[in-house]
Write a protein that holds these residues in place. Structure first.
Motif, PDB file in Angstrom:
ATOM      1  N   UNK A 241       0.824  -1.219   0.000  1.00 42.71           N
ATOM      2  CA  UNK A 241       0.000   0.000   0.000  1.00 42.71           C
ATOM      3  C   UNK A 241       0.859   1.271   0.000  1.00 42.71           C
ATOM      4  N   UNK A 242       2.187   1.101  -0.018  1.00 40.24           N
ATOM      5  CA  UNK A 242       3.104   2.239   0.086  1.00 40.24           C
ATOM      6  C   UNK A 242       3.064   3.126  -1.170  1.00 40.24           C
ATOM      7  N   UNK A 243       2.998   4.438  -0.950  1.00 39.61           N
ATOM      8  CA  UNK A 243       3.026   5.409  -2.054  1.00 39.61           C
ATOM      9  C   UNK A 243       4.282   6.270  -1.928  1.00 39.61           C
ATOM     10  N   UNK A 244       4.695   6.855  -3.042  1.00 36.55           N
ATOM     11  CA  UNK A 244       5.936   7.634  -3.061  1.00 36.55           C
ATOM     12  C   UNK A 244       5.877   8.820  -2.105  1.00 36.55           C
ATOM     13  N   UNK A 245       4.696   9.367  -1.859  1.00 33.95           N
ATOM     14  CA  UNK A 245       4.585  10.535  -0.978  1.00 33.95           C
ATOM     15  C   UNK A 245       4.994  10.217   0.462  1.00 33.95           C
ATOM     16  N   UNK A 246       5.017   8.923   0.810  1.00 32.36           N
ATOM     17  CA  UNK A 246       5.393   8.528   2.166  1.00 32.36           C
ATOM     18  C   UNK A 246       6.814   7.984   2.256  1.00 32.36           C
ATOM     19  N   UNK A 247       7.589   8.165   1.162  1.00 34.15           N
ATOM     20  CA  UNK A 247       8.990   7.742   1.145  1.00 34.15           C
ATOM     21  C   UNK A 247       9.877   8.977   1.059  1.00 34.15           C
ATOM     22  N   UNK A 248      10.682   9.208   2.072  1.00 31.16           N
ATOM     23  CA  UNK A 248      11.597  10.350   2.085  1.00 31.16           C
ATOM     24  C   UNK A 248      13.014   9.833   1.849  1.00 31.16           C
ATOM     25  N   UNK A 249      13.447   9.898   0.580  1.00 30.13           N
ATOM     26  CA  UNK A 249      14.765   9.362   0.223  1.00 30.13           C
ATOM     27  C   UNK A 249      15.892  10.267   0.697  1.00 30.13           C
ATOM     28  N   UNK A 250      15.603  11.548   0.813  1.00 30.12           N
ATOM     29  CA  UNK A 250      16.642  12.495   1.245  1.00 30.12           C
ATOM     30  C   UNK A 250      17.001  12.279   2.710  1.00 30.12           C
ATOM     31  N   UNK A 251      15.976  12.128   3.559  1.00 29.88           N
ATOM     32  CA  UNK A 251      16.220  11.944   4.995  1.00 29.88           C
ATOM     33  C   UNK A 251      16.213  10.468   5.400  1.00 29.88           C
ATOM     34  N   UNK A 252      16.010   9.613   4.421  1.00 34.06           N
ATOM     35  CA  UNK A 252      16.121   8.162   4.595  1.00 34.06           C
ATOM     36  C   UNK A 252      15.141   7.590   5.630  1.00 34.06           C
ATOM     37  N   UNK A 253      13.844   7.792   5.376  1.00 29.58           N
ATOM     38  CA  UNK A 253      12.841   7.147   6.218  1.00 29.58           C
ATOM     39  C   UNK A 253      11.541   6.965   5.435  1.00 29.58           C
ATOM     40  N   UNK A 254      10.719   6.063   5.935  1.00 37.23           N
ATOM     41  CA  UNK A 254       9.389   5.805   5.365  1.00 37.23           C
ATOM     42  C   UNK A 254       8.347   6.112   6.426  1.00 37.23           C
ATOM     43  N   UNK A 255       7.315   6.828   6.042  1.00 34.30           N
ATOM     44  CA  UNK A 255       6.164   7.048   6.914  1.00 34.30           C
ATOM     45  C   UNK A 255       5.180   5.909   6.681  1.00 34.30           C
TER      46      UNK A 255
END
Length: 416
Positions: A241-255
């Motif tokens: 169910x993961x969407x790109x808006x919940x992936x922060x590649x710069x700060x390296x975390x997933x919401x």
């Protein structure tokens, strides 16, 4: 003679081309389709609410339900189990579910729907049992119900059905509808010993996710999906169910804020236990996710991270099939063709959920704070975490070295 007041009015709404209706005393119209979906178990067949005849049938059922709600409850001596089961485990009408929701306690739509299915498929079939007044019901009746179920379904389903009956009766006592519980003292049936979930070794993880290339996986998507599972411990329902808006590649975390709530993967809601969380992601996974986004035609914030060629999310069959294929490739599961008679092709019980067990075990064995592990994996207590911990002698080797260091320190100080 005065004109008789109509019980309802019905209109066709042009945009949806679905009939809407309003009963006497209502201020707003309601969609017949929505009402049908909410009360599907009351209907004998599927109805097309774009036709007036079917829409009118829905309205007649609405009137019936409205009239039922105005009838006085039967005396406690006359209440039957079937009376309590009528609305049991329906999201909007069940007293037990509504109370738990009002009190802020965790209960999911999936659990409610699964319980309702067991009521309809198994409990209501025991007509003698459900139609007997609870005031006259004895413990022997409940034991007979349990035996009746055991002759037809497996022990897990029997225990679920028994738990539902107990919950419904205890809620009725709490609501002061009845005053006795005939299920007291009736235990669940013994289950065959559940196989402990397997965990991967470090060497096996390296075979699955080598430093270069995609290892046993067929594509970068396959590789990245399961690398996400292995390095974050996220659940299948959360990953798919993961969407790109919940992936922060710069700060390296997933919401982790969304998950599929049903096995068909249609309904999306909050993760298990209704708890959102933040999960750190290692550099290796960051690199893979960046590569995947660069190659994917679905890279908008609202798009699924892991999807088919048409942009729809990956499914449960895909998940199981590709995991098994990779496990066969590295030799931890045997292909069906190579399995001998009565041989278990997966003796260690390795499943995609094993990545979650493995991550927890490796982090704990390397001294990582257990409270932080619970926070990232979404567990509410140490008791749950214990079920995911599988120490072997390899994980415990460092303990003897640590104990030996205690004595070395004493020797230097000249003490025993």
């Amino acid at each position: 003679m005065p004109r008789k007041t109509e019980q309802f009015s019905i209109i066709l709404r042009p945009p949806s081309k679905v009939y809407h209706f309003k009963l006497a005393g209502w201020s707003n119209y309601k969609s017949t389709q929505v009402f049908f979906d909410q009360h599907r178990e009351r209907f004998q067949k599927h109805l097309n609410c774009k036709t007036k005849a079917d829409a009118q049938e829905v309205v007649r059922m609405a009137i019936t339900i409205q009239e039922e709600s105005k009838r006085p409850m039967p005396l406690s001596s006359q209440v039957r189990l079937i009376d309590l089961l009528k609305d049991a485990y329906t999201w909007d009408r069940c007293p037990h579910v509504r109370r738990l929701r009002d009190e802020g306690k965790a209960i999911t739509k999936r659990h409610v729907q699964d319980s309702r299915n067991i009521i309809k498929s198994h409990i209501l079939c025991c007509k003698d049992f459900v139609n007997k007044p609870i005031a006259k019901m004895r413990r022997s009746d409940v034991l007979e119900f349990r035996s009746f179920m055991l002759d037809r379904v497996g022990p897990r389903t029997v225990n679920k059905a028994l738990s539902i009956v107990k919950a419904v009766i205890r809620e009725a006592i709490f609501q002061e509808v009845i005053d006795r519980d005939p299920t007291i003292g009736v235990s669940k049936v013994k289950l065959t010993e559940k196989k402990e979930p397997g965990v991967f070794t470090k060497e096996e993880l390296l075979l699955m996710f080598p430093e270069k290339g995609i290892g046993p996986w067929k594509s970068i998507t396959d590789h990245t999906v399961f690398l996400t599972a292995a390095s974050t411990g996220m659940r299948r329902s959360e990953i798919l169910a993961l969407r790109w808006e919940n992936v922060n590649l710069e700060k390296q975390f997933i919401n982790v804020v969304e998950a599929f709530k049903d096995y068909r993967m249609i309904e999306i809601g909050k993760p298990k236990w209704e708890r959102s969380r933040v999960v750190p992601i290692p550099k290796k996974l960051v690199t893979r996710l960046k590569d995947l986004r660069d190659q994917s035609p679905y890279a908008k914030d609202s798009d699924y991270v892991f999807c088919y060629k048409d942009g729809t999310h990956l499914g449960g069959t895909w998940w199981s099939k590709h995991f098994r294929s990779a496990c066969i490739a590295i030799g931890v599961i045997k292909a069906k063709k190579k399995v001998k008679e009565n041989e278990d092709p997966n003796p260690r019980n390795l499943t995609p959920h094993s990545f979650r067990h493995t991550l927890n075990t490796l982090l704990l064995s390397n001294g990582y704070d257990s409270g932080k592990i619970r926070a990232t994996l979404g567990w509410t207590s140490e008791k749950i975490q214990d079920n995911y911990t599988h120490f072997s002698i390899d994980h415990l080797n460092g303990q003897s070295d640590m104990v030996e260091s205690f004595f070395e320190k004493d020797k230097k100080n000249g003490t025993n």
